[in-house]
Write a protein that holds these residues in place. Structure first.
Motif, PDB file in Angstrom:
ATOM      1  N   LYS A   1       0.858  -1.182   0.000  1.00 30.75           N
ATOM      2  CA  LYS A   1       0.000   0.000   0.000  1.00 30.75           C
ATOM      3  C   LYS A   1       0.897   1.236   0.000  1.00 30.75           C
ATOM      4  O   LYS A   1       1.825   1.324   0.804  1.00 30.75           O
ATOM      5  CB  LYS A   1      -0.866  -0.027   1.269  1.00 30.75           C
ATOM      6  N   GLU A   2       0.613   2.167  -0.902  1.00 31.97           N
ATOM      7  CA  GLU A   2       1.467   3.348  -1.017  1.00 31.97           C
ATOM      8  C   GLU A   2       0.852   4.551  -0.310  1.00 31.97           C
ATOM      9  O   GLU A   2      -0.372   4.713  -0.293  1.00 31.97           O
ATOM     10  CB  GLU A   2       1.700   3.662  -2.505  1.00 31.97           C
ATOM     11  N   HIS A   3       1.729   5.370   0.273  1.00 36.98           N
ATOM     12  CA  HIS A   3       1.277   6.553   1.024  1.00 36.98           C
ATOM     13  C   HIS A   3       2.170   7.740   0.649  1.00 36.98           C
ATOM     14  O   HIS A   3       3.294   7.570   0.195  1.00 36.98           O
ATOM     15  CB  HIS A   3       1.424   6.349   2.537  1.00 36.98           C
ATOM     16  N   GLY A   4       1.661   8.949   0.963  1.00 35.07           N
ATOM     17  CA  GLY A   4       2.482  10.155   0.818  1.00 35.07           C
ATOM     18  C   GLY A   4       2.558  10.640  -0.620  1.00 35.07           C
ATOM     19  O   GLY A   4       1.639  10.425  -1.415  1.00 35.07           O
ATOM     20  N   LEU A   5       3.686  11.265  -0.954  1.00 37.60           N
ATOM     21  CA  LEU A   5       3.865  11.819  -2.300  1.00 37.60           C
ATOM     22  C   LEU A   5       4.019  10.686  -3.322  1.00 37.60           C
ATOM     23  O   LEU A   5       4.410   9.580  -2.964  1.00 37.60           O
ATOM     24  CB  LEU A   5       5.131  12.679  -2.346  1.00 37.60           C
ATOM     25  N   PRO A   6       3.750  10.989  -4.617  1.00 34.84           N
ATOM     26  CA  PRO A   6       4.051   9.993  -5.644  1.00 34.84           C
ATOM     27  C   PRO A   6       5.540   9.666  -5.579  1.00 34.84           C
ATOM     28  O   PRO A   6       6.356  10.559  -5.309  1.00 34.84           O
ATOM     29  CB  PRO A   6       3.728  10.726  -6.955  1.00 34.84           C
ATOM     30  N   ARG A   7       5.885   8.400  -5.818  1.00 37.33           N
ATOM     31  CA  ARG A   7       7.282   8.010  -5.563  1.00 37.33           C
ATOM     32  C   ARG A   7       8.291   8.729  -6.464  1.00 37.33           C
ATOM     33  O   ARG A   7       9.428   8.940  -6.084  1.00 37.33           O
ATOM     34  CB  ARG A   7       7.445   6.495  -5.618  1.00 37.33           C
ATOM     35  N   LYS A   8       7.864   9.139  -7.654  1.00 38.73           N
ATOM     36  CA  LYS A   8       8.806   9.839  -8.557  1.00 38.73           C
ATOM     37  C   LYS A   8       9.151  11.233  -8.037  1.00 38.73           C
ATOM     38  O   LYS A   8      10.208  11.777  -8.319  1.00 38.73           O
ATOM     39  CB  LYS A   8       8.186   9.948  -9.965  1.00 38.73           C
ATOM     40  N   LYS A   9       8.226  11.811  -7.249  1.00 38.23           N
ATOM     41  CA  LYS A   9       8.402  13.187  -6.766  1.00 38.23           C
ATOM     42  C   LYS A   9       9.167  13.259  -5.449  1.00 38.23           C
ATOM     43  O   LYS A   9       9.799  14.262  -5.143  1.00 38.23           O
ATOM     44  CB  LYS A   9       7.003  13.806  -6.544  1.00 38.23           C
TER      45      LYS A   9
ATOM     46  N   ILE B   1      10.330   2.292   3.294  1.00 39.45           N
ATOM     47  CA  ILE B   1       9.546   1.052   3.366  1.00 39.45           C
ATOM     48  C   ILE B   1       9.197   0.828   4.830  1.00 39.45           C
ATOM     49  O   ILE B   1      10.086   0.800   5.693  1.00 39.45           O
ATOM     50  CB  ILE B   1      10.338  -0.147   2.808  1.00 39.45           C
ATOM     51  N   PHE B   2       7.913   0.705   5.109  1.00 41.08           N
ATOM     52  CA  PHE B   2       7.451   0.519   6.489  1.00 41.08           C
ATOM     53  C   PHE B   2       7.182  -0.972   6.743  1.00 41.08           C
ATOM     54  O   PHE B   2       6.495  -1.626   5.962  1.00 41.08           O
ATOM     55  CB  PHE B   2       6.170   1.328   6.724  1.00 41.08           C
ATOM     56  N   ILE B   3       7.732  -1.479   7.864  1.00 42.71           N
ATOM     57  CA  ILE B   3       7.537  -2.898   8.210  1.00 42.71           C
ATOM     58  C   ILE B   3       6.669  -2.985   9.461  1.00 42.71           C
ATOM     59  O   ILE B   3       7.064  -2.518  10.537  1.00 42.71           O
ATOM     60  CB  ILE B   3       8.891  -3.591   8.459  1.00 42.71           C
ATOM     61  N   HIS B   4       5.482  -3.572   9.318  1.00 39.47           N
ATOM     62  CA  HIS B   4       4.532  -3.609  10.437  1.00 39.47           C
ATOM     63  C   HIS B   4       4.933  -4.636  11.498  1.00 39.47           C
ATOM     64  O   HIS B   4       5.769  -5.510  11.262  1.00 39.47           O
ATOM     65  CB  HIS B   4       3.116  -3.872   9.922  1.00 39.47           C
ATOM     66  N   GLY B   5       4.294  -4.529  12.665  1.00 39.41           N
ATOM     67  CA  GLY B   5       4.578  -5.432  13.776  1.00 39.41           C
ATOM     68  C   GLY B   5       3.648  -6.632  13.790  1.00 39.41           C
ATOM     69  O   GLY B   5       3.022  -6.962  12.776  1.00 39.41           O
ATOM     70  N   SER B   6       3.547  -7.287  14.967  1.00 42.03           N
ATOM     71  CA  SER B   6       2.671  -8.463  15.066  1.00 42.03           C
ATOM     72  C   SER B   6       1.222  -7.987  15.115  1.00 42.03           C
ATOM     73  O   SER B   6       0.952  -6.841  15.495  1.00 42.03           O
ATOM     74  CB  SER B   6       3.005  -9.271  16.317  1.00 42.03           C
ATOM     75  N   ASP B   7       0.307  -8.861  14.748  1.00 43.89           N
ATOM     76  CA  ASP B   7      -1.124  -8.576  14.851  1.00 43.89           C
ATOM     77  C   ASP B   7      -1.506  -7.295  14.099  1.00 43.89           C
ATOM     78  O   ASP B   7      -2.350  -6.542  14.560  1.00 43.89           O
ATOM     79  CB  ASP B   7      -1.509  -8.453  16.336  1.00 43.89           C
ATOM     80  N   SER B   8      -0.844  -7.006  13.001  1.00 46.86           N
ATOM     81  CA  SER B   8      -1.206  -5.839  12.202  1.00 46.86           C
ATOM     82  C   SER B   8      -0.859  -6.118  10.735  1.00 46.86           C
ATOM     83  O   SER B   8      -0.466  -7.241  10.400  1.00 46.86           O
ATOM     84  CB  SER B   8      -0.505  -4.579  12.720  1.00 46.86           C
TER      85      SER B   8
ATOM     86  N   VAL C   1       5.871   3.174   1.567  1.00 43.74           N
ATOM     87  CA  VAL C   1       5.102   1.999   1.155  1.00 43.74           C
ATOM     88  C   VAL C   1       5.106   1.002   2.305  1.00 43.74           C
ATOM     89  O   VAL C   1       6.140   0.742   2.915  1.00 43.74           O
ATOM     90  CB  VAL C   1       5.660   1.376  -0.159  1.00 43.74           C
ATOM     91  N   SER C   2       3.916   0.537   2.658  1.00 41.58           N
ATOM     92  CA  SER C   2       3.811  -0.516   3.660  1.00 41.58           C
ATOM     93  C   SER C   2       3.414  -1.798   2.930  1.00 41.58           C
ATOM     94  O   SER C   2       2.891  -1.738   1.819  1.00 41.58           O
ATOM     95  CB  SER C   2       2.764  -0.153   4.714  1.00 41.58           C
ATOM     96  N   PHE C   3       3.705  -2.927   3.531  1.00 38.64           N
ATOM     97  CA  PHE C   3       3.343  -4.200   2.874  1.00 38.64           C
ATOM     98  C   PHE C   3       2.905  -5.200   3.929  1.00 38.64           C
ATOM     99  O   PHE C   3       3.217  -5.049   5.113  1.00 38.64           O
ATOM    100  CB  PHE C   3       4.543  -4.733   2.059  1.00 38.64           C
ATOM    101  N   ASP C   4       2.152  -6.196   3.495  1.00 39.74           N
ATOM    102  CA  ASP C   4       1.770  -7.288   4.400  1.00 39.74           C
ATOM    103  C   ASP C   4       2.914  -8.282   4.429  1.00 39.74           C
ATOM    104  O   ASP C   4       3.322  -8.798   3.383  1.00 39.74           O
ATOM    105  CB  ASP C   4       0.507  -7.999   3.882  1.00 39.74           C
ATOM    106  N   LYS C   5       3.433  -8.571   5.627  1.00 39.53           N
ATOM    107  CA  LYS C   5       4.462  -9.601   5.712  1.00 39.53           C
ATOM    108  C   LYS C   5       3.859 -10.939   5.272  1.00 39.53           C
ATOM    109  O   LYS C   5       2.641 -11.131   5.369  1.00 39.53           O
ATOM    110  CB  LYS C   5       4.983  -9.693   7.153  1.00 39.53           C
ATOM    111  N   PRO C   6       4.682 -11.863   4.772  1.00 39.05           N
ATOM    112  CA  PRO C   6       4.135 -13.146   4.306  1.00 39.05           C
ATOM    113  C   PRO C   6       3.218 -13.778   5.366  1.00 39.05           C
ATOM    114  O   PRO C   6       3.592 -13.856   6.532  1.00 39.05           O
ATOM    115  CB  PRO C   6       5.387 -14.000   4.086  1.00 39.05           C
ATOM    116  N   GLY C   7       2.014 -14.170   4.943  1.00 38.45           N
ATOM    117  CA  GLY C   7       1.060 -14.804   5.855  1.00 38.45           C
ATOM    118  C   GLY C   7       0.145 -13.816   6.556  1.00 38.45           C
ATOM    119  O   GLY C   7      -0.815 -14.218   7.195  1.00 38.45           O
ATOM    120  N   TYR C   8       0.406 -12.532   6.441  1.00 35.89           N
ATOM    121  CA  TYR C   8      -0.472 -11.496   7.005  1.00 35.89           C
ATOM    122  C   TYR C   8      -1.310 -10.915   5.876  1.00 35.89           C
ATOM    123  O   TYR C   8      -0.876 -10.911   4.710  1.00 35.89           O
ATOM    124  CB  TYR C   8       0.332 -10.354   7.609  1.00 35.89           C
TER     125      TYR C   8
END
Ligand SMILES: *[C@@H]1O[C@H](CO)[C@@H](O)[C@H](O)[C@H]1NC(C)=O
Length: 245
Positions: free
Chosen positions: A62-70, A76-83, A107-114
């Protein structure tokens, strides 16, 4: 001969019966139920953009903030447990003005299995880092990018420092979960940190360290208290944090 046959027969039957009971117990109690793959028949629908990784697994992001080219700062954001990818608070709670001023793409992402990422039965500390590097290259984040790990996301952040230091522009660990058995932490500091936790969490951490195969059962049984984090017990939080959570 008769004596041997008679005595062999019952003991082999006992071994088989005990083996079957152990196997069934292992299947039903010690292991979590099998995952339902997103997009498979009977599984949840796919709503996120996903990329196909080197071994065919899908990784949702999932992308957040400014367009990546700008943006000047690509994080890269890495989430914790239960999220999951939606819990990228450092992106979602920033005011648009600050995002602009700091020139931030995240950019945040779902860790494998989340969330909507396929599980990785062969996951290792390194494979998770390679997933992150593939995500960065898929999104053309450039030769160097920032990594922000929150809570248990710290594990993958340490992995990035270890396996892909040449790809990192910078790293932030926010309230990281540490491994109390790390040898390069001073023993008195790890011991003090370990003892500051509630007893139930000390036990959960011990089980995870000494008997990882038991940890799913430990945190789902009702005989005694498992990890307060896994059981979503908020009694450890301050009053202000309880209101927020
Ligand atoms: C751990 O030991 C070192 C060296 O003796 C000392 O400087 C430090 O203050 C101690 N830390 C804690 C948390 O006790």
């Amino acid at each position: 001969m008769t004596w041997i046959r008679n005595s062999l027969f019952p003991s082999s039957v006992i071994i088989i019966v005990v083996g079957v009971i152990i196997a069934l117990t292992y299947q039903s109690i010690l292991k979590p139920p099998p995952p339902k793959l997103c997009g498979s028949p009977g599984g949840p629908p796919i709503t996120a953009p996903r990329l196909k990784l080197r071994d065919g697994r899908n990784l949702a992001y999932k992308e957040h903030g400014l367009p990546r080219k700008k943006a000047n700062h690509k994080i890269i954001f890495i989430h914790g447990s239960d999220s999951c990818r939606h819990d990228a608070v450092f992106a979602t709670l920033l005011s648009p003005d600050l995002v602009d001023e700091l020139s931030v793409y995240m950019v945040s992402f779902d860790k494998p299995g989340y969330g909507e990422s396929d599980p990785d039965p062969n996951r290792t500390p390194k494979s998770l880092v390679l997933d992150i590097e593939e995500l960065a290259d898929y999104l053309s984040l450039g030769s160097k990018f920032y990594v922000l790990g929150y809570s248990m996301g710290e594990q993958a952040t340490w992995g990035c420092l270890k396996y892909i230091p040449h790809r990192l522009a910078g790293v932030t660990l926010v309230s990281p979960v540490v491994n109390y058995w790390w040898k390069n932490l001073p023993l008195n500091v790890s011991t003090e940190g370990f003892n500051l936790q509630p007893k139930r969490n000390q036990w959960a951490v011990r089980v995870a360290h000494y008997a990882p195969w038991l940890i799913y059962w430990w945190n789902t049984q009702n005989w005694f208290s498992g990890s307060s984090v896994a059981n979503r017990d908020h009694s450890i939080l301050s009053k202000a944090d309880k209101v927020r959570s």
